[in-house]
Motif scaffolding. Sequence first.
Motif, PDB file in Angstrom:
ATOM      1  N   UNK A   6       0.851  -1.184   0.000  1.00 39.58           N
ATOM      2  CA  UNK A   6       0.000   0.000   0.000  1.00 39.58           C
ATOM      3  C   UNK A   6       0.891   1.239   0.000  1.00 39.58           C
ATOM      4  N   UNK A   7       0.701   2.090  -0.992  1.00 40.86           N
ATOM      5  CA  UNK A   7       1.480   3.315  -1.133  1.00 40.86           C
ATOM      6  C   UNK A   7       0.514   4.487  -1.198  1.00 40.86           C
ATOM      7  N   UNK A   8       0.754   5.494  -0.350  1.00 39.74           N
ATOM      8  CA  UNK A   8      -0.129   6.656  -0.306  1.00 39.74           C
ATOM      9  C   UNK A   8       0.680   7.950  -0.431  1.00 39.74           C
ATOM     10  N   UNK A   9       0.404   8.691  -1.487  1.00 41.72           N
ATOM     11  CA  UNK A   9       0.968  10.028  -1.690  1.00 41.72           C
ATOM     12  C   UNK A   9       2.495  10.055  -1.560  1.00 41.72           C
ATOM     13  N   UNK A  10       3.142   9.083  -2.159  1.00 41.83           N
ATOM     14  CA  UNK A  10       4.595   8.980  -2.042  1.00 41.83           C
ATOM     15  C   UNK A  10       5.291   9.933  -3.010  1.00 41.83           C
ATOM     16  N   UNK A  11       6.240  10.660  -2.456  1.00 37.33           N
ATOM     17  CA  UNK A  11       7.094  11.559  -3.236  1.00 37.33           C
ATOM     18  C   UNK A  11       8.542  11.119  -3.050  1.00 37.33           C
ATOM     19  N   UNK A  12       9.287  11.055  -4.152  1.00 40.11           N
ATOM     20  CA  UNK A  12      10.735  10.837  -4.093  1.00 40.11           C
ATOM     21  C   UNK A  12      11.381  11.966  -4.872  1.00 40.11           C
ATOM     22  N   UNK A  13      12.240  12.722  -4.181  1.00 42.67           N
ATOM     23  CA  UNK A  13      12.832  13.907  -4.790  1.00 42.67           C
ATOM     24  C   UNK A  13      14.333  13.929  -4.518  1.00 42.67           C
ATOM     25  N   UNK A  14      15.100  14.321  -5.549  1.00 38.54           N
ATOM     26  CA  UNK A  14      16.548  14.403  -5.428  1.00 38.54           C
ATOM     27  C   UNK A  14      17.012  15.836  -5.716  1.00 38.54           C
ATOM     28  N   UNK A  45      11.997  15.535  -9.212  1.00 34.52           N
ATOM     29  CA  UNK A  45      10.955  14.774  -8.533  1.00 34.52           C
ATOM     30  C   UNK A  45      10.717  13.491  -9.331  1.00 34.52           C
ATOM     31  N   UNK A  46      11.281  12.382  -8.833  1.00 32.50           N
ATOM     32  CA  UNK A  46      11.187  11.101  -9.532  1.00 32.50           C
ATOM     33  C   UNK A  46       9.810  10.466  -9.372  1.00 32.50           C
ATOM     34  N   UNK A  47       9.195  10.656  -8.199  1.00 33.69           N
ATOM     35  CA  UNK A  47       7.812  10.217  -7.963  1.00 33.69           C
ATOM     36  C   UNK A  47       7.049  11.388  -7.374  1.00 33.69           C
ATOM     37  N   UNK A  48       5.831  11.602  -7.858  1.00 33.69           N
ATOM     38  CA  UNK A  48       5.069  12.790  -7.491  1.00 33.69           C
ATOM     39  C   UNK A  48       3.677  12.396  -7.014  1.00 33.69           C
ATOM     40  N   UNK A  49       3.518  12.296  -5.681  1.00 34.22           N
ATOM     41  CA  UNK A  49       2.222  11.983  -5.067  1.00 34.22           C
ATOM     42  C   UNK A  49       1.617  10.685  -5.623  1.00 34.22           C
ATOM     43  N   UNK A  50       2.416   9.617  -5.602  1.00 35.05           N
ATOM     44  CA  UNK A  50       1.980   8.328  -6.140  1.00 35.05           C
ATOM     45  C   UNK A  50       1.220   7.538  -5.073  1.00 35.05           C
ATOM     46  N   UNK A  51       0.056   7.026  -5.455  1.00 36.76           N
ATOM     47  CA  UNK A  51      -0.735   6.164  -4.577  1.00 36.76           C
ATOM     48  C   UNK A  51      -1.178   4.932  -5.357  1.00 36.76           C
ATOM     49  N   UNK A  52      -1.013   3.761  -4.749  1.00 32.38           N
ATOM     50  CA  UNK A  52      -1.481   2.521  -5.372  1.00 32.38           C
ATOM     51  C   UNK A  52      -1.519   1.428  -4.323  1.00 32.38           C
ATOM     52  N   UNK A  53      -2.153   0.323  -4.664  1.00 35.17           N
ATOM     53  CA  UNK A  53      -2.147  -0.853  -3.798  1.00 35.17           C
ATOM     54  C   UNK A  53      -2.013  -2.097  -4.663  1.00 35.17           C
TER      55      UNK A  53
END
Length: 250
Positions: A6-14, A45-53
């Motif tokens: 479960x992923x909710x609003x994930x951001x990955x930024x460098x 921003x490699x991932x921008x507010x990603x949500x999935x299950x």
Amino acid sequence: MTKIISIENVVVEYKTPIDDKNLKISIINSVGGYMRKQNNNFFVKALDEVSLSINKGQKVALIGHNGSGKSTLLRVMAGILPPTSGHLNIDGKITPLLNQSLGLESEDSGFDNIVNIGLMLGLTKDEIEKKSNEIASFSELGDYLNLPVRTYSSGMVSRLCFSIITIINPGVLLLDEGIGAADAAFQEKAAKRLNNLFERSETLVLASHSDQLVKSWCNEGYLLKQGKIIYFGTINKTMKEYTRLRNLGT
């Protein structure tokens, strides 16, 4: 259904290490990522507010062009890359095969590396011992397995690593399409081995550009663009949407 990931609003930024503004913009445009500026610093921003299950039993493809965020998302799911923000919950055995040479020691022999990588993949020493003959036979490396890996060609290294990582019985398999056997003469044999690995996995998350591969093994797909999920649906509909966007040049 049992929810595994479960992923909710994930951001990955460098923060980019490059000083030249034009070069930064050129690089980010070439891979399709998103860049922002803050206090004279540039961030990707490699991932921008990603949500999935992901539920147990699902076979899901991550689809998108280079730089869309597929590999980053797999690394987050694997627990290798902590998100900058957002929430991640994992409930189950995750087997990430994202880098087939992970744990390879060039000064150790092929047999020693079978043990090293096997342990990193979660096998016990007894399990590795039982499987070592099968790994050795499949690799076709013979007496080279007694020599340091630094003496191997790139094709031999690929055979060894592929033979080890595909022996496991995964729970949730996270697979990057970069995993494979570079040796052309080994390809047909490797493809069958990979198919057997897919069959043994309870749940599959596959990042790939191959239409044939994802349609053969996945029934649903997430389409990513610039670090965002822009579409989710059956694999046929997701691939159709990806093709439509490519034809539009977006």
